[in-house]
Design a protein around this motif. Structure first.
Motif, short mmCIF file in Angstrom:
data_model
loop_
_atom_site.label_atom_id
_atom_site.label_comp_id
_atom_site.label_asym_id
_atom_site.label_seq_id
_atom_site.Cartn_x
_atom_site.Cartn_y
_atom_site.Cartn_z
N VAL A 165 0.83 -1.20 0.00
CA VAL A 165 0.00 0.00 0.00
C VAL A 165 0.87 1.25 0.00
CG1 VAL A 165 -1.54 1.40 1.44
CG2 VAL A 165 -2.08 -1.00 0.98
N MET A 166 1.92 1.26 0.80
CA MET A 166 2.84 2.41 0.82
C MET A 166 3.44 2.65 -0.55
SD MET A 166 4.81 2.01 4.49
CE MET A 166 5.90 3.36 4.08
N GLU A 167 3.80 1.56 -1.23
CA GLU A 167 4.38 1.71 -2.57
C GLU A 167 3.35 2.25 -3.55
OE1 GLU A 167 6.95 -0.75 -5.94
OE2 GLU A 167 6.25 -1.78 -4.13
N ILE A 168 2.12 1.74 -3.46
CA ILE A 168 1.06 2.20 -4.36
C ILE A 168 0.75 3.68 -4.13
CG2 ILE A 168 -1.42 1.99 -4.87
CD1 ILE A 168 -1.06 -1.06 -4.46
N VAL A 169 0.71 4.10 -2.86
CA VAL A 169 0.46 5.50 -2.56
C VAL A 169 1.56 6.38 -3.12
CG1 VAL A 169 0.31 7.19 -0.67
CG2 VAL A 169 -0.97 5.04 -0.53
N GLY A 170 2.82 5.93 -3.02
CA GLY A 170 3.92 6.68 -3.61
C GLY A 170 3.83 6.75 -5.11
N LEU A 178 -7.63 14.75 -10.08
CA LEU A 178 -8.36 14.94 -8.83
C LEU A 178 -7.64 14.29 -7.65
CD1 LEU A 178 -11.06 16.51 -8.92
CD2 LEU A 178 -10.47 15.44 -11.10
N PRO A 179 -7.76 14.87 -6.45
CA PRO A 179 -7.18 14.24 -5.26
C PRO A 179 -7.79 12.86 -5.06
CG PRO A 179 -7.90 16.48 -4.78
CD PRO A 179 -8.44 16.15 -6.14
N SER A 180 -6.98 11.90 -4.67
CA SER A 180 -7.46 10.53 -4.51
C SER A 180 -6.88 9.89 -3.26
CB SER A 180 -7.07 9.68 -5.73
OG SER A 180 -7.43 8.32 -5.52
N GLU A 181 -7.75 9.16 -2.56
CA GLU A 181 -7.33 8.35 -1.42
C GLU A 181 -7.57 6.88 -1.71
OE1 GLU A 181 -8.22 10.20 2.55
OE2 GLU A 181 -9.41 11.55 1.29
N GLY A 182 -7.67 6.54 -2.99
CA GLY A 182 -7.80 5.16 -3.40
C GLY A 182 -6.56 4.70 -4.14
N ASN A 183 -6.65 3.56 -4.80
CA ASN A 183 -5.52 3.07 -5.61
C ASN A 183 -5.74 3.41 -7.08
OD1 ASN A 183 -7.62 1.27 -6.08
ND2 ASN A 183 -6.27 -0.51 -6.26
N GLY A 219 -0.62 1.11 -11.33
CA GLY A 219 0.06 -0.14 -11.68
C GLY A 219 1.45 -0.21 -11.07
N THR A 220 2.26 -1.11 -11.60
CA THR A 220 3.64 -1.23 -11.16
C THR A 220 4.45 -0.05 -11.68
OG1 THR A 220 4.34 -2.45 -13.12
CG2 THR A 220 3.44 -3.75 -11.28
N PRO A 221 5.66 0.16 -11.18
CA PRO A 221 6.49 1.26 -11.72
C PRO A 221 6.69 1.17 -13.22
CG PRO A 221 7.41 0.48 -9.66
CD PRO A 221 6.29 -0.47 -9.99
N LEU A 222 6.92 -0.04 -13.74
CA LEU A 222 7.12 -0.19 -15.18
C LEU A 222 5.85 0.11 -15.96
CD1 LEU A 222 9.46 -3.33 -15.44
CD2 LEU A 222 10.04 -0.93 -15.89
#
Length: 344
Positions: A257-262, A281-286, A327-330
């Motif tokens: 989750v920390m990685e997804i938020v970043g 838009l501001p988001s607090e989801g994924n 998604g993933t970084p790539l």
């Protein structure tokens, strides 16, 4: 605070008040006997020749501990979609009752209500995509709130939720599918205080277990008992339970989750630099909701041809908009690089 007994009498469908539901062979024995001859099962072992428990204690104990509730305040369902459907079947009288939603929001609230023959009352979100004025004039048997909201990404502060609960005569269902991605406090904190409150959670998002279809209803004991009485006898297949016990890892989830938020923040900054983007838009989801300066469907088609799928949400807003899952970084890098080549 609403009294519990009148709440049951008023909200549950008259024909289901006191309904016991189907009693399976697993319900009638507390401990597994040595010899099972009560369920017409194949006796030859295959690993899956026996019916599973209706609510396996191993999954209930782990999830009730994670969500911070008693085991009798939790019901495991086949994803949140079954949870939504079960709540509406328990209380909604076709052709008589209404459901309130706040579009744009998750589409299954409306779909399930229409299947059940319930009126759908829409109270639109404010145009700043934060939570609206939730004081509806027409009463609803069930009010669905999504927090963080899909697709806009905003969360409901608990003080705003209290405003609705204090005036509500019906059930308030708070769908917290994306709660792990948000810093807002969970509505679970209010369950003891408000008997008309039900909270939905899922393992599909933050835990990455969408394929297992595990959803959870959290609420006071009497609601859980009533909902279980109309649930299918064996909602958790044995392979799903086995996979859950292998994969349920809150510590790993927190890291992801920390990685997804970043990545969400990084993607937001990248998208803001694109000429075709009006606003992120501001988001607090994924996910992120993006307002475009171009039509959404040609952009979606352009990216799809390059192996990238995003969601066109223009119809929900009246202006071009897309929703993008993180998604993933790539994958994020490829999305931005391909998008930069798009010319309307």
């Amino acid at each position: 605070m609403t009294e519990v007994k009148p709440l049951i009498d008023e909200l549950i469908r008259p024909e289901l008040r006191g309904f016991r539901g189907y009693s399976s062979s697993r319900d009638e024995v507390e401990e597994a006997p040595e010899i099972r001859l009560d369920a017409n099962e194949n006796p030859f072992p295959s690993g899956y020749n026996r019916y599973p428990d209706p609510q396996p204690s191993s999954i209930v104990e782990k999830l009730s501990g994670y969500y911070g509730v008693e085991s009798d305040q939790l019901l495991v369902t086949r994803g949140s979609d079954e949870a939504i459907d079960t709540i509406l079947r328990l209380v909604g009288q076709p052709g008589k009752d209404a459901v309130r939603i706040f579009p744009p929001t998750y589409g299954m609230y409306s779909v399930s209500a229409q299947i059940q023959g319930l009126e759908v009352i829409e109270s639109p979100l404010e145009m700043d995509f934060r939570w609206p004025n939730i004081r509806g004039e027409k009463p609803a048997k069930v009010t669905f709130l999504c927090s963080p909201n899909n697709p806009t990404g905003g969360s409901i502060p608990l003080d705003r939720l209290r405003e609705l609960l204090d005036q509500s005569e019906g059930i308030v269902v708070v769908d917290e599918a994306y709660a792990e991605f948000s810093d807002e406090a969970s509505a679970v904190e209010l369950i003891a205080e408000y008997p008309q409150l039900l909270v939905l959670r899922t393992l599909s998002k933050a835990f990455g277990l969408a394929g297992l279809r595990i959803g959870v209803i959290l609420g006071q004991k009497f609601w859980i008992e009533a909902l279980q009485s109309i649930l299918a006898p064996y909602p958790i297949p044995t392979p799903v339970l086995e996979a859950f016990l292998r994969q349920f890892d809150p510590d790993r989830m927190k890291v992801e989750v920390m990685e997804i938020v970043g990545l969400r923040q990084r993607l937001k900054e990248e998208l803001r630099s694109l000429d075709t983007v009006e606003e992120v838009l501001p988001s607090e989801g994924n996910f992120l909701l993006v307002r475009l300066r171009c039509e959404a469907e040609p952009l979606r088609g352009f990216l799809l041809e390059r192996g990238i799928s995003i969601r066109d949400r223009s119809s929900a807003f009246g202006f071009p908009a897309v929703r993008i899952s993180i998604g993933t970084p790539l994958e994020t890098l490829k999305l931005v690089n391909e998008w930069k080549n798009y010319t309307p």
